[in-house]
Scaffold this active site. Sequence first.
Site, PDB file in Angstrom:
ATOM      1  N   ASP A   2      42.393 -51.936 -95.116  1.00 49.12           N
ATOM      2  CA  ASP A   2      42.010 -51.567 -93.763  1.00 49.12           C
ATOM      3  C   ASP A   2      43.017 -52.104 -92.738  1.00 49.12           C
ATOM      4  OD1 ASP A   2      40.589 -50.533 -91.716  1.00 49.12           O
ATOM      5  OD2 ASP A   2      38.909 -51.923 -91.828  1.00 49.12           O
ATOM      6  N   CYS A  20      26.213 -45.380 -84.259  1.00 55.53           N
ATOM      7  CA  CYS A  20      25.996 -46.324 -85.367  1.00 55.53           C
ATOM      8  C   CYS A  20      25.961 -47.759 -84.829  1.00 55.53           C
ATOM      9  CB  CYS A  20      27.109 -46.153 -86.398  1.00 55.53           C
ATOM     10  SG  CYS A  20      27.025 -47.333 -87.751  1.00 55.53           S
TER      11      CYS A  20
HETATM   12  C1  B12 Z   1      36.157 -46.437 -88.796  1.00 55.08           C
HETATM   13  C2  B12 Z   1      35.348 -47.239 -89.784  1.00 55.08           C
HETATM   14  C3  B12 Z   1      34.016 -47.517 -89.466  1.00 55.08           C
HETATM   15  C4  B12 Z   1      33.311 -46.870 -88.281  1.00 55.08           C
HETATM   16  C5  B12 Z   1      33.024 -45.387 -88.618  1.00 55.08           C
HETATM   17  C6  B12 Z   1      32.459 -45.182 -90.036  1.00 55.08           C
HETATM   18  C7  B12 Z   1      32.841 -43.854 -90.670  1.00 55.08           C
HETATM   19  N1  B12 Z   1      31.968 -43.290 -91.471  1.00 55.08           N
HETATM   20  O1  B12 Z   1      33.907 -43.339 -90.426  1.00 55.08           O
HETATM   21  C8  B12 Z   1      32.053 -47.783 -88.109  1.00 55.08           C
HETATM   22  C9  B12 Z   1      32.361 -48.861 -87.100  1.00 55.08           C
HETATM   23  C10 B12 Z   1      30.774 -47.066 -87.673  1.00 55.08           C
HETATM   24  C11 B12 Z   1      31.969 -48.400 -89.499  1.00 55.08           C
HETATM   25  C12 B12 Z   1      30.808 -48.945 -90.002  1.00 55.08           C
HETATM   26  C13 B12 Z   1      30.678 -49.514 -91.253  1.00 55.08           C
HETATM   27  N2  B12 Z   1      31.708 -49.801 -92.110  1.00 55.08           N
HETATM   28 CO1  B12 Z   1      33.534 -49.158 -91.840  1.00 55.08          CO
HETATM   29  N3  B12 Z   1      35.308 -48.515 -91.792  1.00 55.08           N
HETATM   30  C14 B12 Z   1      35.925 -47.699 -90.983  1.00 55.08           C
HETATM   31  C15 B12 Z   1      37.352 -47.418 -91.492  1.00 55.08           C
HETATM   32  C16 B12 Z   1      38.326 -48.291 -90.679  1.00 55.08           C
HETATM   33  C17 B12 Z   1      37.794 -45.952 -91.434  1.00 55.08           C
HETATM   34  C18 B12 Z   1      36.760 -44.946 -91.968  1.00 55.08           C
HETATM   35  C19 B12 Z   1      37.225 -43.513 -91.790  1.00 55.08           C
HETATM   36  O2  B12 Z   1      38.261 -43.142 -92.312  1.00 55.08           O
HETATM   37  N4  B12 Z   1      36.511 -42.696 -90.995  1.00 55.08           N
HETATM   38  C20 B12 Z   1      36.887 -41.344 -90.736  1.00 55.08           C
HETATM   39  C21 B12 Z   1      35.742 -40.396 -90.981  1.00 55.08           C
HETATM   40  C22 B12 Z   1      36.185 -38.955 -90.811  1.00 55.08           C
HETATM   41  O3  B12 Z   1      35.360 -40.610 -92.322  1.00 55.08           O
HETATM   42  P1  B12 Z   1      33.902 -40.447 -92.848  1.00 55.08           P
HETATM   43  O4  B12 Z   1      32.913 -40.486 -91.748  1.00 55.08           O
HETATM   44  O5  B12 Z   1      33.727 -41.392 -93.973  1.00 55.08           O
HETATM   45  O6  B12 Z   1      33.915 -38.943 -93.411  1.00 55.08           O
HETATM   46  C23 B12 Z   1      34.481 -38.682 -94.689  1.00 55.08           C
HETATM   47  C24 B12 Z   1      33.462 -38.059 -95.660  1.00 55.08           C
HETATM   48  O7  B12 Z   1      32.140 -38.313 -95.282  1.00 55.08           O
HETATM   49  C25 B12 Z   1      33.875 -36.639 -95.775  1.00 55.08           C
HETATM   50  N5  B12 Z   1      33.163 -35.687 -94.902  1.00 55.08           N
HETATM   51  C26 B12 Z   1      33.138 -35.645 -93.569  1.00 55.08           C
HETATM   52  N6  B12 Z   1      32.426 -34.580 -93.160  1.00 55.08           N
HETATM   53  C27 B12 Z   1      32.003 -33.958 -94.237  1.00 55.08           C
HETATM   54  C28 B12 Z   1      31.217 -32.808 -94.361  1.00 55.08           C
HETATM   55  C29 B12 Z   1      30.892 -32.380 -95.630  1.00 55.08           C
HETATM   56  C30 B12 Z   1      30.048 -31.155 -95.725  1.00 55.08           C
HETATM   57  C31 B12 Z   1      31.347 -33.077 -96.779  1.00 55.08           C
HETATM   58  C32 B12 Z   1      30.987 -32.639 -98.139  1.00 55.08           C
HETATM   59  C33 B12 Z   1      32.144 -34.244 -96.625  1.00 55.08           C
HETATM   60  C34 B12 Z   1      32.457 -34.648 -95.361  1.00 55.08           C
HETATM   61  O8  B12 Z   1      35.264 -36.594 -95.422  1.00 55.08           O
HETATM   62  C35 B12 Z   1      35.564 -37.599 -94.462  1.00 55.08           C
HETATM   63  C36 B12 Z   1      36.990 -38.091 -94.675  1.00 55.08           C
HETATM   64  O9  B12 Z   1      37.148 -38.695 -95.935  1.00 55.08           O
HETATM   65  C37 B12 Z   1      37.241 -47.900 -92.998  1.00 55.08           C
HETATM   66  C38 B12 Z   1      38.499 -48.542 -93.570  1.00 55.08           C
HETATM   67  C39 B12 Z   1      39.548 -47.493 -93.879  1.00 55.08           C
HETATM   68  N7  B12 Z   1      40.757 -47.716 -93.396  1.00 55.08           N
HETATM   69  O10 B12 Z   1      39.267 -46.493 -94.521  1.00 55.08           O
HETATM   70  C40 B12 Z   1      36.056 -48.914 -92.967  1.00 55.08           C
HETATM   71  C41 B12 Z   1      35.098 -48.903 -94.144  1.00 55.08           C
HETATM   72  C42 B12 Z   1      34.710 -47.485 -94.407  1.00 55.08           C
HETATM   73  N8  B12 Z   1      33.913 -49.598 -93.617  1.00 55.08           N
HETATM   74  C43 B12 Z   1      33.284 -50.302 -94.482  1.00 55.08           C
HETATM   75  C44 B12 Z   1      32.047 -50.966 -94.246  1.00 55.08           C
HETATM   76  C45 B12 Z   1      31.622 -52.025 -95.247  1.00 55.08           C
HETATM   77  C46 B12 Z   1      31.264 -50.619 -93.118  1.00 55.08           C
HETATM   78  C47 B12 Z   1      29.809 -51.044 -92.823  1.00 55.08           C
HETATM   79  C48 B12 Z   1      28.903 -51.097 -94.053  1.00 55.08           C
HETATM   80  C49 B12 Z   1      29.824 -52.423 -92.099  1.00 55.08           C
HETATM   81  C50 B12 Z   1      28.444 -52.879 -91.619  1.00 55.08           C
HETATM   82  N9  B12 Z   1      27.588 -53.402 -92.492  1.00 55.08           N
HETATM   83  O11 B12 Z   1      28.145 -52.803 -90.446  1.00 55.08           O
HETATM   84  C51 B12 Z   1      29.369 -49.942 -91.818  1.00 55.08           C
HETATM   85  C52 B12 Z   1      28.687 -48.747 -92.520  1.00 55.08           C
HETATM   86  C53 B12 Z   1      28.332 -47.596 -91.607  1.00 55.08           C
HETATM   87  C54 B12 Z   1      28.365 -46.259 -92.332  1.00 55.08           C
HETATM   88  N10 B12 Z   1      27.216 -45.681 -92.662  1.00 55.08           N
HETATM   89  O12 B12 Z   1      29.475 -45.758 -92.607  1.00 55.08           O
HETATM   90  C55 B12 Z   1      33.982 -50.272 -95.865  1.00 55.08           C
HETATM   91  C56 B12 Z   1      33.173 -49.358 -96.797  1.00 55.08           C
HETATM   92  C57 B12 Z   1      33.215 -49.701 -98.277  1.00 55.08           C
HETATM   93  C58 B12 Z   1      32.423 -48.674 -99.065  1.00 55.08           C
HETATM   94  N11 B12 Z   1      31.690 -49.110-100.066  1.00 55.08           N
HETATM   95  O13 B12 Z   1      32.469 -47.493 -98.801  1.00 55.08           O
HETATM   96  C59 B12 Z   1      35.429 -49.711 -95.472  1.00 55.08           C
HETATM   97  C60 B12 Z   1      36.075 -48.819 -96.515  1.00 55.08           C
HETATM   98  C61 B12 Z   1      36.308 -50.958 -95.198  1.00 55.08           C
HETATM   99  C62 B12 Z   1      36.828 -51.601 -96.478  1.00 55.08           C
HETATM  100  N12 B12 Z   1      38.126 -51.801 -96.586  1.00 55.08           N
HETATM  101  O14 B12 Z   1      36.104 -51.919 -97.395  1.00 55.08           O
HETATM  102  N13 B12 Z   1      33.154 -48.325 -90.159  1.00 55.08           N
HETATM  103  S1  SF4 Z   2      23.146 -47.442 -87.660  1.00 53.30           S
HETATM  104 FE1  SF4 Z   2      22.615 -45.911 -89.223  1.00 53.30          FE
HETATM  105  S2  SF4 Z   2      24.592 -45.196 -90.089  1.00 53.30           S
HETATM  106 FE2  SF4 Z   2      25.007 -47.104 -88.935  1.00 53.30          FE
HETATM  107  S3  SF4 Z   2      24.914 -48.680 -90.547  1.00 53.30           S
HETATM  108 FE3  SF4 Z   2      22.840 -48.576 -89.581  1.00 53.30          FE
HETATM  109  S4  SF4 Z   2      21.682 -47.127 -90.872  1.00 53.30           S
HETATM  110 FE4  SF4 Z   2      23.885 -46.887 -91.401  1.00 53.30          FE
END
Ligand code: B12
Ligand code: SF4
Length: 348
Positions: free
Chosen positions: A135, A215
């Site tokens: 990250d 979130c």
């Molecule tokens: C930005 C970020 C956040 C943001 C946004 C989260 C998000 N979903 O993007 C916020 C601050 C909210 C966040 C929160 C958390 N995060 Co964070 N975060 C990141 C970060 C820096 C980038 C994630 C990213 O690329 N987002 C971009 C969007 C587009 O991605 P996405 O929402 O996941 O969407 C993907 C898929 O869902 C899919 N998709 C999207 N739309 C659609 C539609 C369809 C139909 C389909 C099939 C698929 C699909 O494609 C997208 C691209 O791959 C990563 C580290 C990294 N560099 O990757 C850590 C990371 C994801 N986070 C992590 C963690 C631990 C958390 C939390 C649990 C922390 C907490 N306890 O508060 C929470 C969990 C919240 C949640 N439900 O995701 C870990 C997750 C580990 C794991 N097991 O997956 C990571 C990987 C960090 C790490 N190095 O370990 N995070």
């Molecule tokens: S606010 Fe919703 S999406 Fe974000 S970590 Fe909590 S349960 Fe997951």
Amino acid sequence: MDYQQLVNNIKLWGSELGFQKTAIADIRLDQHEHYLQKWLDQGFHGEMEYMARHGTKRSRPHELQPDTIRVISARMDYLAADTELLQILEDPDKAYISRYALGRDYHKLMRKRLTRLGKRIEEEIGPYGYRAFVDSAPVLEKALAEKAGLGWIGKHTLLLDRSAGSWFFLGEIYTDLPLPVDQPVTQHCGSCSACIDVCPTQAIVAPYQLDARKCISYLTIELHGPIPEAYRKPMGNRVFGCDDCQLVCPWNRFAQFTAEDDFNPRHRLQNSDLVELFCWDEQTYLARTEGSPIRRIGYERWLRNLAIGLGNAPTSEAVLKALRTRTNYPSALVQEHVQWALQQHRAH
Ligand code: B12
Ligand code: SF4
């Protein structure tokens, strides 16, 4: 060179270095690039400007690190044993701090280990191109891990594995070695929508799509200004991050405890009263959060988040007294959240 044998060795060295799983992906992320762009177009990243800043570097590994053709993706579990977090979440006088943040910050620890893995490979085969990330740069970590077969992206958007759940961090090594790739696993969310239903702020707007602006993790950790009022009540006692979507996920019944001492809770953060944390002065905050992810938000936002927790706590002399000590705190942000909290108690 026998690259298959090298991959077998990499996995062995990975586990010796404390990674629970290590696997190889190629760098084609076309579909994820499309989803990422859509997510940005919808403004779901909110104030996380760094998510939009790097053009296609995030979805095209070779644009970030030239000559990259493979990614070694690695998983490290962080779930600490003996944490009764559900009990804390249900106790409105307690502060809920998300599981990933109870111990030491993972970034440095994991990056060091990945760099050691990179060097171990070098000892074996001589100089080659590699760079380790946790990250720490624009990397689509979950998408790459999914490609490598470390799990599938669940409806809550986190990566999860059938035998390990989702309580783990991800890191990776970009490399120019033509390693044989691993196969992705199948999806196992099925018709379950527990994470979507439980989310206190309805941030999972559709399966696999998270509006980060809603979130609680974003609101408490990433957002700098005031937390929009609509989310303050649903936040309850969640003062740093949120785990609800993972706590409810049935696959997390299979999660294993971490082997890393560094991820064990420090300073009783897994079981503290809101009042106690709110009464820490800045020196105490700095001392107790040294080396912790909590340090990132700074004291002012720490107080902002705790004020909301106290606004949602049952009315008591101790809660009111704690809040009143901060009514003149020299920060408009803190004062406004304290006023909101006091207002909640007057309304009763
Ligand atoms: C930005 C970020 C956040 C943001 C946004 C989260 C998000 N979903 O993007 C916020 C601050 C909210 C966040 C929160 C958390 N995060 Co964070 N975060 C990141 C970060 C820096 C980038 C994630 C990213 O690329 N987002 C971009 C969007 C587009 O991605 P996405 O929402 O996941 O969407 C993907 C898929 O869902 C899919 N998709 C999207 N739309 C659609 C539609 C369809 C139909 C389909 C099939 C698929 C699909 O494609 C997208 C691209 O791959 C990563 C580290 C990294 N560099 O990757 C850590 C990371 C994801 N986070 C992590 C963690 C631990 C958390 C939390 C649990 C922390 C907490 N306890 O508060 C929470 C969990 C919240 C949640 N439900 O995701 C870990 C997750 C580990 C794991 N097991 O997956 C990571 C990987 C960090 C790490 N190095 O370990 N995070
Ligand atoms: S606010 Fe919703 S999406 Fe974000 S970590 Fe909590 S349960 Fe997951």
